[in-house]
Structure formats: structure tokens, C-alpha cells
Motif scaffolding. Structure first.
Motif, PDB file in Angstrom:
ATOM      1  N   ILE A 139     -58.958  -1.928 -58.429  1.00 18.93           N
ATOM      2  CA  ILE A 139     -58.909  -2.109 -56.978  1.00 18.93           C
ATOM      3  C   ILE A 139     -60.333  -2.055 -56.446  1.00 18.93           C
ATOM      4  O   ILE A 139     -61.027  -1.063 -56.611  1.00 18.93           O
ATOM      5  N   GLY A 140     -60.765  -3.110 -55.810  1.00 19.27           N
ATOM      6  CA  GLY A 140     -62.107  -3.101 -55.256  1.00 19.27           C
ATOM      7  C   GLY A 140     -62.694  -4.493 -55.221  1.00 19.27           C
ATOM      8  O   GLY A 140     -62.075  -5.457 -55.651  1.00 19.27           O
ATOM      9  N   CYS A 141     -63.907  -4.584 -54.703  1.00 21.27           N
ATOM     10  CA  CYS A 141     -64.524  -5.889 -54.563  1.00 21.27           C
ATOM     11  C   CYS A 141     -66.018  -5.733 -54.339  1.00 21.27           C
ATOM     12  O   CYS A 141     -66.440  -5.142 -53.344  1.00 21.27           O
ATOM     13  N   ASP A 142     -66.807  -6.265 -55.250  1.00 13.66           N
ATOM     14  CA  ASP A 142     -68.260  -6.173 -55.118  1.00 13.66           C
ATOM     15  C   ASP A 142     -68.775  -6.922 -53.898  1.00 13.66           C
ATOM     16  O   ASP A 142     -69.697  -6.465 -53.216  1.00 13.66           O
ATOM     17  N   SER A 149     -73.121  -3.156 -47.229  1.00 15.53           N
ATOM     18  CA  SER A 149     -74.301  -2.345 -47.532  1.00 15.53           C
ATOM     19  C   SER A 149     -75.611  -3.040 -47.177  1.00 15.53           C
ATOM     20  O   SER A 149     -76.686  -2.488 -47.422  1.00 15.53           O
ATOM     21  N   THR A 150     -75.541  -4.237 -46.579  1.00  9.51           N
ATOM     22  CA  THR A 150     -76.766  -4.964 -46.227  1.00  9.51           C
ATOM     23  C   THR A 150     -77.002  -4.936 -44.715  1.00  9.51           C
ATOM     24  O   THR A 150     -76.056  -4.837 -43.931  1.00  9.51           O
ATOM     25  N   GLY A 151     -78.266  -5.033 -44.319  1.00 13.50           N
ATOM     26  CA  GLY A 151     -78.632  -5.039 -42.909  1.00 13.50           C
ATOM     27  C   GLY A 151     -79.142  -3.687 -42.454  1.00 13.50           C
ATOM     28  O   GLY A 151     -79.273  -2.733 -43.234  1.00 13.50           O
ATOM     29  N   ASP A 153     -79.011  -0.098 -40.224  1.00 10.40           N
ATOM     30  CA  ASP A 153     -77.936   0.880 -40.051  1.00 10.40           C
ATOM     31  C   ASP A 153     -76.973   0.439 -38.952  1.00 10.40           C
ATOM     32  O   ASP A 153     -75.752   0.576 -39.073  1.00 10.40           O
ATOM     33  N   GLU A 154     -77.525  -0.069 -37.854  1.00 16.48           N
ATOM     34  CA  GLU A 154     -76.698  -0.520 -36.740  1.00 16.48           C
ATOM     35  C   GLU A 154     -75.793  -1.683 -37.166  1.00 16.48           C
ATOM     36  O   GLU A 154     -74.604  -1.720 -36.835  1.00 16.48           O
ATOM     37  N   GLN A 155     -76.352  -2.632 -37.886  1.00 20.04           N
ATOM     38  CA  GLN A 155     -75.560  -3.772 -38.362  1.00 20.04           C
ATOM     39  C   GLN A 155     -74.455  -3.329 -39.317  1.00 20.04           C
ATOM     40  O   GLN A 155     -73.327  -3.833 -39.260  1.00 20.04           O
ATOM     41  N   LYS A 156     -74.773  -2.380 -40.183  1.00 17.04           N
ATOM     42  CA  LYS A 156     -73.757  -1.864 -41.105  1.00 17.04           C
ATOM     43  C   LYS A 156     -72.615  -1.205 -40.336  1.00 17.04           C
ATOM     44  O   LYS A 156     -71.439  -1.392 -40.661  1.00 17.04           O
ATOM     45  N   ALA A 157     -72.965  -0.440 -39.300  1.00 16.99           N
ATOM     46  CA  ALA A 157     -71.945   0.251 -38.511  1.00 16.99           C
ATOM     47  C   ALA A 157     -71.025  -0.748 -37.811  1.00 16.99           C
ATOM     48  O   ALA A 157     -69.801  -0.550 -37.757  1.00 16.99           O
ATOM     49  N   ILE A 158     -71.601  -1.831 -37.274  1.00 19.26           N
ATOM     50  CA  ILE A 158     -70.794  -2.856 -36.601  1.00 19.26           C
ATOM     51  C   ILE A 158     -69.898  -3.566 -37.615  1.00 19.26           C
ATOM     52  O   ILE A 158     -68.719  -3.833 -37.353  1.00 19.26           O
ATOM     53  N   LYS A 159     -70.436  -3.890 -38.785  1.00 21.73           N
ATOM     54  CA  LYS A 159     -69.618  -4.527 -39.831  1.00 21.73           C
ATOM     55  C   LYS A 159     -68.437  -3.642 -40.219  1.00 21.73           C
ATOM     56  O   LYS A 159     -67.313  -4.121 -40.402  1.00 21.73           O
ATOM     57  N   LEU A 160     -68.685  -2.355 -40.343  1.00 20.73           N
ATOM     58  CA  LEU A 160     -67.617  -1.433 -40.700  1.00 20.73           C
ATOM     59  C   LEU A 160     -66.520  -1.417 -39.638  1.00 20.73           C
ATOM     60  O   LEU A 160     -65.322  -1.395 -39.959  1.00 20.73           O
ATOM     61  N   LEU A 161     -66.917  -1.431 -38.357  1.00 20.39           N
ATOM     62  CA  LEU A 161     -65.921  -1.462 -37.288  1.00 20.39           C
ATOM     63  C   LEU A 161     -65.116  -2.754 -37.323  1.00 20.39           C
ATOM     64  O   LEU A 161     -63.899  -2.749 -37.101  1.00 20.39           O
ATOM     65  N   ASP A 162     -65.783  -3.878 -37.595  1.00 21.34           N
ATOM     66  CA  ASP A 162     -65.081  -5.161 -37.665  1.00 21.34           C
ATOM     67  C   ASP A 162     -64.060  -5.165 -38.808  1.00 21.34           C
ATOM     68  O   ASP A 162     -62.920  -5.627 -38.637  1.00 21.34           O
ATOM     69  N   ILE A 163     -64.470  -4.684 -39.969  1.00 23.79           N
ATOM     70  CA  ILE A 163     -63.554  -4.620 -41.111  1.00 23.79           C
ATOM     71  C   ILE A 163     -62.399  -3.673 -40.798  1.00 23.79           C
ATOM     72  O   ILE A 163     -61.229  -3.964 -41.082  1.00 23.79           O
ATOM     73  N   GLU A 164     -62.724  -2.542 -40.199  1.00 20.54           N
ATOM     74  CA  GLU A 164     -61.683  -1.573 -39.851  1.00 20.54           C
ATOM     75  C   GLU A 164     -60.686  -2.181 -38.874  1.00 20.54           C
ATOM     76  O   GLU A 164     -59.470  -1.977 -38.999  1.00 20.54           O
ATOM     77  N   ASP A 165     -61.169  -2.922 -37.888  1.00 22.00           N
ATOM     78  CA  ASP A 165     -60.273  -3.564 -36.932  1.00 22.00           C
ATOM     79  C   ASP A 165     -59.289  -4.490 -37.639  1.00 22.00           C
ATOM     80  O   ASP A 165     -58.093  -4.499 -37.332  1.00 22.00           O
ATOM     81  N   GLU A 166     -59.799  -5.287 -38.564  1.00 18.05           N
ATOM     82  CA  GLU A 166     -58.905  -6.208 -39.270  1.00 18.05           C
ATOM     83  C   GLU A 166     -57.898  -5.441 -40.127  1.00 18.05           C
ATOM     84  O   GLU A 166     -56.716  -5.804 -40.195  1.00 18.05           O
ATOM     85  N   LEU A 208     -69.859   7.402 -45.634  1.00 16.26           N
ATOM     86  CA  LEU A 208     -69.610   6.760 -46.921  1.00 16.26           C
ATOM     87  C   LEU A 208     -69.846   7.821 -47.984  1.00 16.26           C
ATOM     88  O   LEU A 208     -70.965   8.291 -48.157  1.00 16.26           O
ATOM     89  N   LEU A 209     -68.776   8.220 -48.650  1.00 16.12           N
ATOM     90  CA  LEU A 209     -68.889   9.220 -49.704  1.00 16.12           C
ATOM     91  C   LEU A 209     -68.886   8.547 -51.061  1.00 16.12           C
ATOM     92  O   LEU A 209     -68.047   7.678 -51.331  1.00 16.12           O
ATOM     93  N   ASN A 210     -69.813   8.931 -51.908  1.00 13.36           N
ATOM     94  CA  ASN A 210     -69.902   8.438 -53.280  1.00 13.36           C
ATOM     95  C   ASN A 210     -69.730   9.630 -54.208  1.00 13.36           C
ATOM     96  O   ASN A 210     -70.501  10.585 -54.143  1.00 13.36           O
ATOM     97  N   VAL A 211     -68.707   9.561 -55.034  1.00  9.35           N
ATOM     98  CA  VAL A 211     -68.384  10.667 -55.930  1.00  9.35           C
ATOM     99  C   VAL A 211     -68.606  10.215 -57.369  1.00  9.35           C
ATOM    100  O   VAL A 211     -68.023   9.227 -57.811  1.00  9.35           O
TER     101      VAL A 211
END
Length: 303
Positions: A139-142, A149-151, A153-166, A208-211
Motif C-alpha cells: 500500500i503506497g505510492c512513490d 515532499s516538494t516545494g 513548506d507553505e506549498q507542501k501544506a497547501i498540497k496536503l490540504l488539497d489531498i485531504e479534501d479529496e 509527518l511521522l516517519n517510523v
């Protein structure tokens, strides 16, 4: 960007102890998209055993409700439900129809509560999702992980919100379709609010937690409130209908309560989350390294 590395003790006590045959009656796994039977069984078996199952239980038990956890605090007059008296049910969702990322399977943990006097009214909340691989599973996708992970910090935060919305809208539609068929849109193209889902969002950030353990490496995102939730709430209503071509139409309305949201979160915003992570994983994992990144605070009603 804020980062911290936490060191824990001891190695995985014995993975087979946590592995069990998949039992769908105990652990609901919702497949959102097209999966053949073999793929469903393969994914479900992976999620039911070892580290993914431990992670699912950790997210269920240590998830911190946001400060906007009750809709009657936000003038909810549609359903007449007293939402803060209704219990949540938790689910794992695996989504493979995210726009722009064909072939990606996004693992999510979300929760649902249903209005008892009107089951077509539901409230949902996304607990966590992962764009990268979960504990060695398929399960996952590179491409999605690299996109997020590109852009700046502000751009990353906006991308995360867009993905979360979808993700929210896909889960909403899936949950709505479980209740009853959608009604037809009216002649003007407007929807009839046959299925209405509520979501509460706040001025928030994500961790973003990395374990990393001896057995696997995996990553996932967690929401939390910025400024201890003082920046207000966003109430989102999602409703559905069928157009004349038989296609599902989604209508999304956002109601903002509170107006300020900017800057970076502080330790006081996410310290309890990290403490929960530490205390939980300490029971199971010996010698992992857990790092995290905190993203800028964003107003989720603006996107």
C-alpha cells in the motif's frame, strides 16, 4: 520546519505474536475504488497483521479530538442531532482513485458517527493517511509521496490540504452510497440534499511521522490544531445527487467560524500527540527512530 528525533528502546518483540488471520467482522477495511478479490484479500491480510494492525489500534486509542468536535457548537440546524452524544466507529480505508495518481493506494484511518433519527446524516473525521508505504506492505505510492515532499513548506501544506479534501470527499461519497441510492439533481443542476455529511476542520497543521524499526520503515500524517484551536472552526457540508447522465455530483459548502490562521505550530500544539506516540510505541518497538516534520498552519476553509 521543525524536526525532532526521538529514540526508543528494544527491538520488535516478535512480529508473529501480533499476526493473526484476517477477520473482516472485527477490523472493517473499506476499499474505495476498484480492487479485485485477490488484491482485497492481500491488502486486508497485510493490514490485519503485524505493525499495520498495531498502528491502526494506536491511532484509534491515542487520537486527540479537535477542539471543534461537536456540531451543535456550530449552529447545526439541519439534522437536529446532538453529535457529541453519538459514539464514533473507526475504519481503515484503502483508496486507489485519487485524482492525478492512478495506481496509488492511499491508506487511511477515519471515523464515522451516524445520526440515529436520520441515518442519511453522518459526520466523518479523517484520523490519518499515508502517501508512502505502510510497514512493508504494497500500500503506497512513490509519486504521491514525492509530490507532497516538494516545494516550500507553505506549498507542501497547501498540497496536503488539497489531498485531504479529496480524501474526505471520496470517503463521504463512499459512506453516503452505503446508506441509500442518491436522488436526482433538479432541473437547474442543483442537488437535493438526500445525503449530507458534516466535517469539522480547524486552523491546523500536520505532522509527518516517519517510523524506522529493525523490521520496516513507514510514514503517516496526523492533523492537529494550531494555536490550541483558538483560530476557529470550519464546518463542511457535502451532499450528493445524480445528474441526467447518471453521474454522481458532489456539492461542497464550507462555513467558516473564526478568521485567523497563519505561522508555524508550537510545541504546545503537538506535544501531547508526540507523547502519545512515544508511550504507545514503547510497548512494542525496540530501537526505532521516529522523526517528524511540522508543517505551517493553514486555514482549511480557504482551499
Amino acid at each position: 520546519m521543525q524536526k525532532l528525533i526521538l529514540l526508543y528502546l528494544l527491538i520488535m518483540a516478535s512480529m508473529p505474536i501480533f499476526s493473526q488471520p484476517y477477520d473482516p467482522s472485527y477490523d472493517p477495511i473499506e476499499f474505495i475504488g476498484l480492487y479485485d478479490t485477490n488484491m482485497r484479500h492481500s491488502i486486508a491480510t497485510e493490514l490485519w497483521s503485524g505493525m499495520p494492525n498495531i498502528l491502526f489500534n494506536q491511532l484509534k486509542h491515542s487520537f486527540i479530538p479537535n477542539p471543534c468536535d461537536s456540531l451543535d457548537d456550530m449552529n447545526d440546524s439541519i439534522s437536529g442531532c446532538i453529535w457529541n452524544t453519538i459514539p464514533w466507529s473507526y475504519y481503515q480505508g484503502v483508496i486507489n482513485i485519487l485524482s492525478g495518481f492512478p495506481g496509488c493506494s492511499v491508506w487511511t484511518v477515519y471515523r464515522v458517527r451516524i445520526c440515529p433519527n436520520n441515518p442519511s446524516k453522518k459526520q466523518i473525521e479523517l484520523v490519518s493517511f499515508s502517501a508512502n508505504y505502510i510497514a512493508g506492505s504494497n500500500i503506497g505510492c512513490d509519486s504521491l509521496a514525492n509530490y507532497l515532499s516538494t516545494g516550500t513548506d507553505e506549498q507542501k501544506a497547501i498540497k496536503l490540504l488539497d489531498i485531504e479534501d479529496e480524501i474526505y470527499e471520496l470517503i463521504s461519497q463512499y459512506e453516503a452510497e452505503k446508506t441509500a441510492p442518491f436522488v436526482s439533481c433538479d432541473s437547474l443542476g442543483n442537488n437535493l440534499p438526500h445525503q449530507v455529511f458534516y466535517r469539522e476542520k480547524i486552523c491546523k497543521s500536520k505532522l509527518l511521522l516517519n517510523v524506522q524499526t529493525a523490521a520496516a520503515v513507514f510514514s503517516y500524517y496526523l492533523d492537529f490544531a494550531c494555536n490550541m484551536g483558538e483560530a476557529g472552526c470550519c464546518k463542511t457540508t457535502v451532499s450528493f445527487c445524480k445528474n441526467s447522465f447518471g453521474e454522481t455530483v458532489r456539492y461542497v459548502n464550507k462555513e467558516q467560524i473564526g478568521i485567523t490562521c497563519d505561522g508555524y505550530p508550537t510545541d504546545s500544539d503537538y506535544g501531547e500527540i508526540l507523547s502519545n506516540e512515544y508511550n504507545y510505541w514503547l510497548q512494542f518497538v525496540n530501537n526505532p527512530i521516529i522523526s517528524f516534520t511540522a508543517f505551517p498552519c493553514e486555514n482549511s476553509c480557504n482551499n
